[in-house]
Write an enzyme that holds these catalytic residues in place. Structure first.
Site, PDB file in Angstrom:
ATOM      1  N   LYS A  60       1.600 -12.908 -20.249  1.00  0.00           N
ATOM      2  CA  LYS A  60       0.146 -12.820 -20.428  1.00  0.00           C
ATOM      3  C   LYS A  60      -0.257 -11.870 -21.563  1.00  0.00           C
ATOM      4  O   LYS A  60      -1.259 -12.093 -22.226  1.00  0.00           O
ATOM      5  CB  LYS A  60      -0.525 -12.328 -19.136  1.00  0.00           C
ATOM      6  CG  LYS A  60      -0.485 -13.315 -17.997  1.00  0.00           C
ATOM      7  CD  LYS A  60      -1.261 -12.760 -16.800  1.00  0.00           C
ATOM      8  CE  LYS A  60      -0.938 -13.495 -15.531  1.00  0.00           C
ATOM      9  NZ  LYS A  60      -1.738 -13.060 -14.379  1.00  0.00           N
ATOM     10  N   ASP A  74      -8.296 -14.107 -14.558  1.00  0.00           N
ATOM     11  CA  ASP A  74      -7.950 -13.252 -13.406  1.00  0.00           C
ATOM     12  C   ASP A  74      -9.108 -12.308 -13.076  1.00  0.00           C
ATOM     13  O   ASP A  74      -9.407 -12.068 -11.898  1.00  0.00           O
ATOM     14  CB  ASP A  74      -6.703 -12.400 -13.713  1.00  0.00           C
ATOM     15  CG  ASP A  74      -5.414 -13.194 -13.602  1.00  0.00           C
ATOM     16  OD1 ASP A  74      -5.368 -14.156 -12.814  1.00  0.00           O
ATOM     17  OD2 ASP A  74      -4.442 -12.850 -14.313  1.00  0.00           O
TER      18      ASP A  74
HETATM   19  P1  NAP Z   1       3.308  -5.307 -12.061  1.00  0.00           P
HETATM   20  O1  NAP Z   1       2.644  -5.290 -13.404  1.00  0.00           O
HETATM   21  O2  NAP Z   1       4.780  -5.320 -11.957  1.00  0.00           O
HETATM   22  O3  NAP Z   1       2.741  -4.015 -11.258  1.00  0.00           O
HETATM   23  C1  NAP Z   1       3.271  -3.675 -10.009  1.00  0.00           C
HETATM   24  C2  NAP Z   1       2.499  -2.485  -9.427  1.00  0.00           C
HETATM   25  O4  NAP Z   1       3.000  -2.281  -8.092  1.00  0.00           O
HETATM   26  C3  NAP Z   1       2.681  -1.169 -10.169  1.00  0.00           C
HETATM   27  O5  NAP Z   1       1.456  -0.470 -10.159  1.00  0.00           O
HETATM   28  C4  NAP Z   1       3.740  -0.443  -9.320  1.00  0.00           C
HETATM   29  O6  NAP Z   1       3.662   0.964  -9.374  1.00  0.00           O
HETATM   30  C5  NAP Z   1       3.340  -0.907  -7.939  1.00  0.00           C
HETATM   31  N1  NAP Z   1       4.425  -0.786  -6.951  1.00  0.00           N
HETATM   32  C6  NAP Z   1       5.584  -1.522  -6.909  1.00  0.00           C
HETATM   33  N2  NAP Z   1       6.345  -1.130  -5.858  1.00  0.00           N
HETATM   34  C7  NAP Z   1       5.652  -0.137  -5.229  1.00  0.00           C
HETATM   35  C8  NAP Z   1       5.896   0.676  -4.076  1.00  0.00           C
HETATM   36  N3  NAP Z   1       7.012   0.530  -3.354  1.00  0.00           N
HETATM   37  N4  NAP Z   1       4.967   1.590  -3.712  1.00  0.00           N
HETATM   38  C9  NAP Z   1       3.814   1.737  -4.427  1.00  0.00           C
HETATM   39  N5  NAP Z   1       3.530   0.993  -5.517  1.00  0.00           N
HETATM   40  C10 NAP Z   1       4.430   0.077  -5.916  1.00  0.00           C
HETATM   41  O7  NAP Z   1       2.803  -6.562 -11.189  1.00  0.00           O
HETATM   42  P2  NAP Z   1       1.460  -7.418 -11.394  1.00  0.00           P
HETATM   43  O8  NAP Z   1       1.678  -8.501 -12.388  1.00  0.00           O
HETATM   44  O9  NAP Z   1       0.342  -6.469 -11.616  1.00  0.00           O
HETATM   45  O10 NAP Z   1       1.339  -8.148  -9.963  1.00  0.00           O
HETATM   46  C11 NAP Z   1       1.121  -7.407  -8.785  1.00  0.00           C
HETATM   47  C12 NAP Z   1       0.924  -8.349  -7.586  1.00  0.00           C
HETATM   48  O11 NAP Z   1      -0.294  -9.082  -7.734  1.00  0.00           O
HETATM   49  C13 NAP Z   1       2.022  -9.406  -7.413  1.00  0.00           C
HETATM   50  O12 NAP Z   1       2.306  -9.547  -6.033  1.00  0.00           O
HETATM   51  C14 NAP Z   1       1.378 -10.684  -7.940  1.00  0.00           C
HETATM   52  O13 NAP Z   1       1.922 -11.860  -7.351  1.00  0.00           O
HETATM   53  C15 NAP Z   1      -0.056 -10.462  -7.499  1.00  0.00           C
HETATM   54  N6  NAP Z   1      -1.042 -11.234  -8.280  1.00  0.00           N
HETATM   55  C16 NAP Z   1      -1.836 -12.107  -7.590  1.00  0.00           C
HETATM   56  C17 NAP Z   1      -2.809 -12.805  -8.253  1.00  0.00           C
HETATM   57  C18 NAP Z   1      -3.697 -13.723  -7.471  1.00  0.00           C
HETATM   58  O14 NAP Z   1      -4.422 -14.539  -8.077  1.00  0.00           O
HETATM   59  N7  NAP Z   1      -3.715 -13.640  -6.161  1.00  0.00           N
HETATM   60  C19 NAP Z   1      -2.995 -12.650  -9.647  1.00  0.00           C
HETATM   61  C20 NAP Z   1      -2.170 -11.745 -10.329  1.00  0.00           C
HETATM   62  C21 NAP Z   1      -1.194 -11.043  -9.627  1.00  0.00           C
HETATM   63  P3  NAP Z   1       4.475   1.815 -10.513  1.00  0.00           P
HETATM   64  O15 NAP Z   1       3.625   1.738 -11.739  1.00  0.00           O
HETATM   65  O16 NAP Z   1       4.559   3.184  -9.942  1.00  0.00           O
HETATM   66  O17 NAP Z   1       5.812   1.150 -10.680  1.00  0.00           O
END
Ligand code: NAP
Length: 268
Positions: free
Chosen positions: A66, A99
């Protein structure tokens, strides 16, 4: 002749987008088809050019492409400001981010007003960027709480141009939750495991919880929210709305949300 659409990402095998878009195309009797394509980063530019050359109507772009994609497509102002695009329209050769408005629509369609509300965004990754931007533009005050506090501070500093936003760590989470009207989980916590950062004893019935995680649909966080009497909105609700906005950009037609939602939920 059939018009092709698709989603490119890495990984992509479990994408729900084909099921939800094809359900809408079928319901509307449109001669269109949507497929998922596994594209590695080094082929991203070629994949986008190839789809354009093959006469695709449009593409969705998902993790991890993205951010990279806006380097070689003309993004609209919101996608540029967010720093990421998830929708390319080949009719206009423009890219958009659905989004951000998808997250706002999932709250407002559930009867939750965003303007003037205090929102706690858990996480500071890619999804948090779009969600925070959408919330600020809709007039909410946002606190970003992230495990890595520096990332929350950096994201808040970047987003300050668009509204009132603060960045912190996950310490004193109970207090941060208690002073918020809406809590949005954008972390991966709860994805494929029965874990949560926020439990029922931290919540009350005047609050709303939106969990972006949609595998499983019924996350532990949403169960805890319901236990506290809070309103619980799942990740499919948002997924469908960002998809419906892409559909409308490509075709000019507002798709039936209920049909897309059934398509996505049945494919899970
Ligand atoms: P990302 O960029 O990898 O970010 C992950 C985030 O989760 C970071 O802030 C990370 O913190 C945090 N994290 C991971 N493990 C953790 C833990 N054990 N404890 C606390 N924080 C933790 O991922 P993303 O692309 O933003 O996606 C995040 C989620 O949103 C995914 O499940 C994705 O499928 C979902 N999503 C859904 C939609 C929808 O339309 N429903 C759209 C977009 C995304 P750190 O920075 O400290 O590592």
């Amino acid at each position: 002749m059939i018009t092709m659409y698709g989603v490119i990402g890495d990984p992509i095998a479990h994408s729900l987008s084909p099921a939800m878009h094809n359900a809408a195309f079928k319901a509307l009797g449109m001669d269109c088809y949507y497929a998922a394509f596994h594209v590695k980063g080094r082929y991203l530019h070629e994949a986008v050019n190839g789809a354009r050359a093959l006469g695709f109507g449009g593409l969705n772009v998902t993790v991890p492409h993205k951010e990279a994609v806006i380097r070689f497509v003309e993004a609209d102002a919101a996608a540029r400001e967010i720093g990421a695009a998830n929708t390319i329209d080949f009719r206009t050769n423009k890219a958009y981010n659905t989004d951000a408005p998808g997250a706002i629509a999932s709250l407002e369609d559930s009867g939750v007003k965003v303007k003037g509300r205090s929102v706690l965004v858990l996480g500071a990754g890619g999804a948090a960027r779009a969600v925070t931007y959408g919330l600020l533009k809709a007039g909410a005050t946002v606190t970003i709480a992230n495990r890595t506090a520096q990332k929350a501070a950096d994201l808040a500093a970047y987003m300050r141009e668009y509204g009132e936003v603060f960045g912190t760590g996950m310490d004193n989470l109970r207090e941060k939750v208690s002073i918020s009207d809406i809590i949005v989980n954008t972390t991966t916590v709860g994805m494929g495991q029965d874990e949560t950062l926020v439990t029922a004893d931290m919540l009350s019935d005047r609050q709303t919880v939106l969990d972006l995680v949609y595998r499983p649909v019924e996350t532990r966080l949403l169960r805890e929210a319901r236990l506290a009497g809070a309103r619980a909105i799942d990740g499919i609700t948002m997924l469908v709305r960002q998809g419906a906005l892409s559909f409308e950009i490509w075709t000019g037609v507002k798709p039936p949300i209920d049909v897309m939602e059934r398509g996505a939920r049945d494919a899970l």
